[in-house]
Design an enzyme around this catalytic site. Structure first.
Site, mmCIF file in Angstrom:
data_model
loop_
_atom_site.group_PDB
_atom_site.id
_atom_site.type_symbol
_atom_site.label_atom_id
_atom_site.label_comp_id
_atom_site.label_asym_id
_atom_site.label_seq_id
_atom_site.Cartn_x
_atom_site.Cartn_y
_atom_site.Cartn_z
ATOM 1 N N LYS A 56 25.716 32.760 43.721
ATOM 2 C CA LYS A 56 24.929 32.711 42.482
ATOM 3 C C LYS A 56 25.765 32.085 41.374
ATOM 4 O O LYS A 56 26.729 32.667 40.903
ATOM 5 C CB LYS A 56 24.474 34.110 42.043
ATOM 6 C CG LYS A 56 23.407 33.993 40.943
ATOM 7 C CD LYS A 56 23.306 35.169 40.024
ATOM 8 C CE LYS A 56 24.071 35.071 38.740
ATOM 9 N NZ LYS A 56 23.695 34.007 37.796
ATOM 10 N N CYS A 104 40.076 31.116 31.666
ATOM 11 C CA CYS A 104 40.574 32.492 31.761
ATOM 12 C C CYS A 104 42.068 32.543 31.497
ATOM 13 O O CYS A 104 42.584 33.539 31.007
ATOM 14 C CB CYS A 104 40.250 33.067 33.137
ATOM 15 S SG CYS A 104 40.795 32.015 34.490
ATOM 16 N N GLY A 118 34.299 36.574 36.274
ATOM 17 C CA GLY A 118 33.571 36.633 35.013
ATOM 18 C C GLY A 118 34.261 37.588 34.056
ATOM 19 O O GLY A 118 35.466 37.868 34.184
ATOM 20 N N THR A 169 35.468 40.901 32.083
ATOM 21 C CA THR A 169 35.936 42.204 32.560
ATOM 22 C C THR A 169 34.815 43.241 32.493
ATOM 23 O O THR A 169 34.625 44.028 33.426
ATOM 24 C CB THR A 169 37.164 42.651 31.741
ATOM 25 O OG1 THR A 169 38.205 41.695 32.001
ATOM 26 C CG2 THR A 169 37.647 44.031 32.131
ATOM 27 N N GLY A 201 32.564 42.806 35.367
ATOM 28 C CA GLY A 201 33.257 43.266 36.581
ATOM 29 C C GLY A 201 33.201 44.775 36.712
ATOM 30 O O GLY A 201 32.985 45.313 37.810
ATOM 31 N N GLU A 217 39.603 38.666 24.335
ATOM 32 C CA GLU A 217 39.438 37.312 24.858
ATOM 33 C C GLU A 217 38.380 36.590 24.034
ATOM 34 O O GLU A 217 37.269 37.084 23.874
ATOM 35 C CB GLU A 217 38.998 37.371 26.324
ATOM 36 C CG GLU A 217 38.919 36.002 26.939
ATOM 37 C CD GLU A 217 38.480 36.028 28.399
ATOM 38 O OE1 GLU A 217 37.503 36.725 28.723
ATOM 39 O OE2 GLU A 217 39.124 35.339 29.210
ATOM 40 N N GLU A 237 37.812 38.667 39.612
ATOM 41 C CA GLU A 237 38.715 37.835 38.813
ATOM 42 C C GLU A 237 38.162 37.852 37.392
ATOM 43 O O GLU A 237 37.056 37.358 37.161
ATOM 44 C CB GLU A 237 38.758 36.396 39.345
ATOM 45 C CG GLU A 237 39.376 36.254 40.722
ATOM 46 C CD GLU A 237 40.840 36.624 40.750
ATOM 47 O OE1 GLU A 237 41.481 36.643 39.683
ATOM 48 O OE2 GLU A 237 41.350 36.933 41.830
#
Ligand code: NDP
Length: 505
Positions: free
Chosen positions: A185, A294, A238, A240, A243, A395, A260
């Protein structure tokens, strides 16, 4: 600035469908993907409904159990290699599509996104014939024990928008080599190259169902994959927070999960660094891919004695950046991926100002002649940042670099590690001992010494702390995330047990 005409790509005009079991399948709805340099609609993309997600998982399960898992490794190798060759054959078209959908400069798409995708397929094609178990030296006379390495099963590969195709291929390469099948996806903002890649799958002779592609919104389509009982493993890249949500959703079925995630990487310049190289590394580390990386070296630590001068030069460099459409060879940087993402990034700059930092370059929406509807943002340098500020901790994922000053070793290490992420880091110095000492002390999955952002298919990549979970991508190590061990015992003397099971033969 010259505005380049959008090339007429055949693919853009063809109807887009989901790729399930080697067939093209309609979705239940559509969404639009746009060119971030112009805001123009590029294509209508299907949304997979729950039925299509079910079909994709069923197709992948069927392909896993009826061929791919048990195929001769030499044959799997040949097929994966062929897929790499086909991508190579069409690499120019793929690079242009990636630029149109994501906004990045063409050279980046060519040299990083597409070139690395091709290399990954070829590298893992080679691994298909080299995955092996071992004969283990047990201490029980007459018994042989073997450790086999088996594919985990059906993998959901969920990718972000910053390296759209590459992030799918990172997962696809090792998964296919290991004998897993995949439902991929791509991100909603950048689905084009993954759908075009699906067209190569049949051409390469990959059996139906080995690779399936579904598109649509993350929480619905991605979420349906993550909670689907037929998915054995989720490989995700993607944010955090996403995730963490995926990990929660995977608990009821105890799926294998590799994540990741985000980063907030320290890039450290000591006073004894090669000045020109460090400047190039600070600039490239912060602004590569419009800072939407990232590994972006978004926290730039500069030793006090050179900090004023270094900050001034970086500021001038940032102010001189030529923004433009990614296909224009004059453009150094493209637009951000979407209007809402640009707004989020600019919001961070505003907060930095409110918290007392100095915005010394950029921070505003930029207007590029002829591309007035593009999502451009001026490359931004924020000076006098302290580690407790929002821009030093969160981030941003845009062209924004924060300069932090340090004067001694202990202060540097404590500041560099004082963040929840641990993805990458860089250090610039002519003292090799200092560089290696930093590499030991920094809590990050990758350390670049006198360079920044280097990647190779053979070198594992992934994060410590809240930047990663459950394995690494690239290199031999990535295979571990798609394999599981099975232990086999053989009684070579075939004596019937007299006292039940186990070693009491
Ligand atoms: P997101 O987490 O928003 O989305 C990533 C993917 O997950 C997209 O395909 C998204 O779909 C999908 N998704 C969203 N919600 C769910 C859900 N609930 N269940 C399942 N899937 C879901 O990340 P971004 O796309 O914004 O990517 C940027 C992030 O990726 C940054 O944090 C960056 O650091 C990180 N990243 C990490 C890398 C690494 O190797 N460590 C490399 C590259 C990026 P949709 O697009 O439809 O929302």
């Amino acid at each position: 600035m010259t505005v380049i005409e959008r090339p007429s790509l055949d693919f853009l005009t063809r109807p887009k469908r989901l790729f399930i079991g080697g067939e093209w399948v309609d979705g239940v709805d559509t969404f639009q993907t746009t060119d971030p340099a112009t805001g123009e609609v590029l294509a209508e993309i299907p949304v997979a409904g729950p039925d299509q997600v079910d079909q994709a998982v069923e197709a992948a399960t069927h392909a896993f159990e009826n061929g791919w898992r048990d195929m001769a490794p030499t044959e799997r190798q040949r097929l994966i290699w062929g897929l790499g060759d086909l991508l190579d054959e069409h690499k120019d078209e793929f690079a242009v599509l990636e630029v149109l959908d994501n906004g990045k400069p063409l050279w980046e798409a060519e040299l990083v996104d597409i070139a690395l995708s091709i290399e990954i397929l070829r590298y893992y094609a080679g691994w298909a014939t080299k995955i092996h178990g071992d004969l283990l030296p047990n201490s029980i006379p007459g018994f042989v024990s073997i450790r086999k390495r088996e594919p985990i099963g059906v993998v959901a590969a969920i990718a972000p928008w910053n390296f759209p195709l590459l992030e799918i291929i990172y997962k696809l390469g090792p998964a296919l080599a290991a004998g897993c099948t995949v439902v991929g996806k791509p991100a909603t903002w950048t689905p084009l190259t993954t759908l075009r890649f699906a067209e190569l799958v049949n051409e390469a002779g990959i059996p139906p169902g080995v690779i399936n592609i579904v598109t649509g919104p993350g929480p619905e389509v991605g979420g349906a994959l993550v909670s689907h009982p037929g998915i054995d493993k989720v490989a995700f890249t993607g944010q955090t927070s996403t995730g963490q949500e995926i990990l929660r959703q995977a608990i009821p079925s105890l799926k294998r999960v590799s994540l990741e995630l985000g980063g907030k990487s320290p890039n450290v310049v000591f006073a004894d660094a090669h000045r020109e190289a460090a400047m190039a590394g600070a600039f490239g580390g912060a602004f590569f891919n419009q800072g939407q990386a990232c590994v972006a070296g978004s926290r730039l630590f500069v030793e006090d004695s050179i900090a004023d001068d270094f900050a001034e030069e970086l500021t001038e460099k940032a102010k001189g950046v030529r923004l433009g459409q990614g296909l224009n060879p004059d453009s150094q940087m493209g637009p951000l991926v979407s209007a809402s993402h640009r707004e989020t990034v600019r919001g961070f700059v505003t907060v930095a100002g409110d918290e007392g930092a100095d915005i010394v370059a950029g921070g505003r929406y930029a207007t590029v002649e002829g591309l007035e509807s593009g999502y451009f943002l001026e490359p931004t340098v924020i000076d006098r940042v302290t580690n407790d500020m929002t821009v030093a901790q969160e981030e941003i994922f845009g062209p924004v670099v924060s300069i932090l000053r340090f004067s001694d070793w202990d202060e540097l290490i404590s500041l560099a590690n004082d963040v929840s992420y641990g993805l990458a880091s860089g250090v610039w110095t002519s003292d090799v001992n200092k560089a290696l000492k930093f590499a030991d002390a920094v809590r990050a999955g990758t350390v670049w010494i006198n360079t920044y952002g280097m990647f190779d298919v053979a070198v594992p990549f992934g994060g410590q702390k809240m930047s990663g979970f459950g394995g690494r991508e690239l290199g031999e190590e990535a295979l571990d995330a798609y394999l599981q061990a099975k232990s086999i015992w053989i009684d070579t003397e075939a004596v019937i047990p007299t006292q039940g099971q186990g070693i009491s033969r």
